[in-house]
Write a protein that holds these residues in place. Sequence first.
Motif, PDB file in Angstrom:
ATOM      1  N   THR A  47       0.784  -1.079   0.041  1.00 45.10           N
ATOM      2  CA  THR A  47       0.008   0.070  -0.013  1.00 45.10           C
ATOM      3  C   THR A  47       0.757   1.129   0.011  1.00 45.10           C
ATOM      4  OG1 THR A  47      -0.228  -0.017   2.450  1.00 45.10           O
ATOM      5  CG2 THR A  47      -1.857  -1.170   1.179  1.00 45.10           C
ATOM      6  N   ASN A 232     -11.849 -11.013   0.186  1.00 46.53           N
ATOM      7  CA  ASN A 232     -11.321  -9.854   0.996  1.00 46.53           C
ATOM      8  C   ASN A 232     -12.550  -8.780   0.989  1.00 46.53           C
ATOM      9  OD1 ASN A 232      -8.708 -10.924   1.361  1.00 46.53           O
ATOM     10  ND2 ASN A 232      -8.674 -11.216  -0.860  1.00 46.53           N
ATOM     11  N   ALA A 234     -14.042  -5.155   1.965  1.00 47.22           N
ATOM     12  CA  ALA A 234     -13.825  -3.811   2.748  1.00 47.22           C
ATOM     13  C   ALA A 234     -15.062  -2.766   2.490  1.00 47.22           C
ATOM     14  CB  ALA A 234     -12.363  -2.945   2.078  1.00 47.22           C
ATOM     15  N   LYS A 411       8.746  -0.489  18.345  1.00 46.82           N
ATOM     16  CA  LYS A 411       7.796  -1.482  18.750  1.00 46.82           C
ATOM     17  C   LYS A 411       8.381  -2.735  18.873  1.00 46.82           C
ATOM     18  CE  LYS A 411       4.000   0.841  17.777  1.00 46.82           C
ATOM     19  NZ  LYS A 411       2.668   1.088  18.622  1.00 46.82           N
ATOM     20  N   GLN A 446       7.808   4.228  11.507  1.00 45.38           N
ATOM     21  CA  GLN A 446       6.296   4.273  12.043  1.00 45.38           C
ATOM     22  C   GLN A 446       6.240   5.521  13.066  1.00 45.38           C
ATOM     23  OE1 GLN A 446       4.870   3.061  15.239  1.00 45.38           O
ATOM     24  NE2 GLN A 446       2.796   3.661  14.857  1.00 45.38           N
ATOM     25  N   ASN A 471       1.369   0.788   4.805  1.00 46.25           N
ATOM     26  CA  ASN A 471       0.761   0.067   5.817  1.00 46.25           C
ATOM     27  C   ASN A 471       1.946  -1.261   6.160  1.00 46.25           C
ATOM     28  OD1 ASN A 471      -0.797  -2.205   7.276  1.00 46.25           O
ATOM     29  ND2 ASN A 471      -2.289  -0.853   7.111  1.00 46.25           N
ATOM     30  N   GLY A 473       2.397  -4.313   8.223  1.00 43.34           N
ATOM     31  CA  GLY A 473       1.693  -5.140   9.255  1.00 43.34           C
ATOM     32  C   GLY A 473       0.708  -4.683  10.161  1.00 43.34           C
ATOM     33  N   GLY A 474      -0.084  -3.736   9.532  1.00 47.71           N
ATOM     34  CA  GLY A 474      -1.278  -3.029  10.305  1.00 47.71           C
ATOM     35  C   GLY A 474      -0.750  -1.626  10.950  1.00 47.71           C
ATOM     36  N   LEU A 475       0.558  -1.537  10.977  1.00 51.40           N
ATOM     37  CA  LEU A 475       0.975   0.092  11.401  1.00 51.40           C
ATOM     38  C   LEU A 475       1.162   0.993  10.415  1.00 51.40           C
ATOM     39  CD1 LEU A 475       3.984  -1.625  13.626  1.00 51.40           C
ATOM     40  CD2 LEU A 475       1.373  -0.779  14.351  1.00 51.40           C
ATOM     41  N   HIS A 476       0.493   2.176  10.436  1.00 50.41           N
ATOM     42  CA  HIS A 476       0.736   3.102   9.577  1.00 50.41           C
ATOM     43  C   HIS A 476       1.960   3.806   9.591  1.00 50.41           C
ATOM     44  CE1 HIS A 476      -3.712   2.673   8.670  1.00 50.41           C
ATOM     45  NE2 HIS A 476      -3.868   2.607   9.752  1.00 50.41           N
TER      46      HIS A 476
END
Length: 488
Positions: A47, A232, A234, A411, A446, A471, A473-476
């Motif tokens: 993304t 999938n 959304a 993280k 991040q 994105n 792993g789900g982190l912006h």
Amino acid sequence: MSDVQEATNQLLDVNLHGNQRSIQVTESAPRSESEHLQVTIGATVPTGFEQTAADEVREKLGSSCKISKDRGKIYFDISVESLAQVHCLRSVDNLFVVVKEFKDYQFKETKEEVLKDFEELAGKLPWSEPLKVWNVNTSFKKKKTKRKKINQNSSKEKIDNGQGDKADERDDKKGFTNKTLDSRILDYYENPAIKEEISTLVGDDLASCKDETDEGSKEETPEVLKFRVTCNRAGEKHCFSSNEAARDFGGGVQDYFKWKADMTNFDVEVLLNIHDNEIVVGIALTEESLHRRNITHFGPTTLRSTLAYGMLRLCAPQPTDIIVDPMCGTGAIPIEGATEWSNCYHIAGDNNPLAVNRAANNISSLLTKSQIKEGKVSWGLPIDAVQWDICNLPLRTGSVDIIVTDMPFGKRMGSKKRNWNLYPACLREMSRVCRPGTGRAVLLTQDKKCFTKALSGMGHVWRKVHTVWVNIGGLHAAVYLLKRFLIW
């Protein structure tokens, strides 16, 4: 009609399901309808790097590309003989062939009606051409697996027996020709620089597969394919879940083809992508993501090779550029760089000895893979792995053209508190070694607040040119493209 065309037509006319509903290709059909079959390919990409992937498709395939409203997907049209080249794209994660696209699908009011429509939809879709593409793609993958086994065995024989007996070579000349053909076809998966005409190779490959198919059909009855449906979804206005849509649509697929449902050991994966009122039905062409191509020794924060490629493209490497990743981890960025930009010199460094060891092992594995594929000793890659301190790099001032790195998020590695001291020190040392005027840096993080604060204190040496929001792993996260100022 040519032999290549006849072979192509007959292979594509394979019975793909148990109820004898076969894919028909008329023998009198023109060459463009079989060998030059046009289909739409969908690809998932990191993304934020959709435009980068679209640019690569235009450059390498000469195809126009559409970026989906659903982030992380692109679509482009190709002919079937370009299929192997599609697998060589460096910026895509997964590939699928589009069966049908609904740009404004009208959902019914109740869940029961919507799910009933999904079940009936399977029998109304144009499956024929996408299944031909899936079948050709499957033959490529089988050839690739066979090719790897052949190369591994031949490499061992060369080590043990030298060049072998010439009489045996004459006896095996015909078999060697077939292996060479497989090699030329399959090298497209791993070496996009090969310039042979792929359309001819595809035709010959299909002809050889046709012979195997004809022999097998005499002895065995066609097996019923196993499949699964992956949905999938959304959007907030749907009255159904992804599992419910996959279940009912899968039921329709099973009724139509008489295939056997199997969620783990499947032959065909049917995709149902739903984004608001847009629906795309497809058939997967990749079993696992293409981003796993380079890395064999993973660390806690290994970066995807596809994302590494996108970051490298942002800084537009030029021949003879020196490209450094001062916090390389497992070496995903410099390894991708050395593979795609082999006319540059890449340095992978890290302060953690375990990370440097993983990077060195990944480089070694890539060299071994290259040696097995080519059947000879490799000359190596333009890359080195070094252990160092990011705040005190053993590099001369102004000696580096490009810096590309994945900075600690705070993280899994490091901490947010430490980043407040680490980021300014890193930017300061990077500015010292980076060439003034032409130097650039592409940095992923991040911890955007900390980075912005650190960059504000370095405005006299670094200028932010562009930001890509991604994105991870789900982190912006954000990828920053910086330009090194020339200080007078």
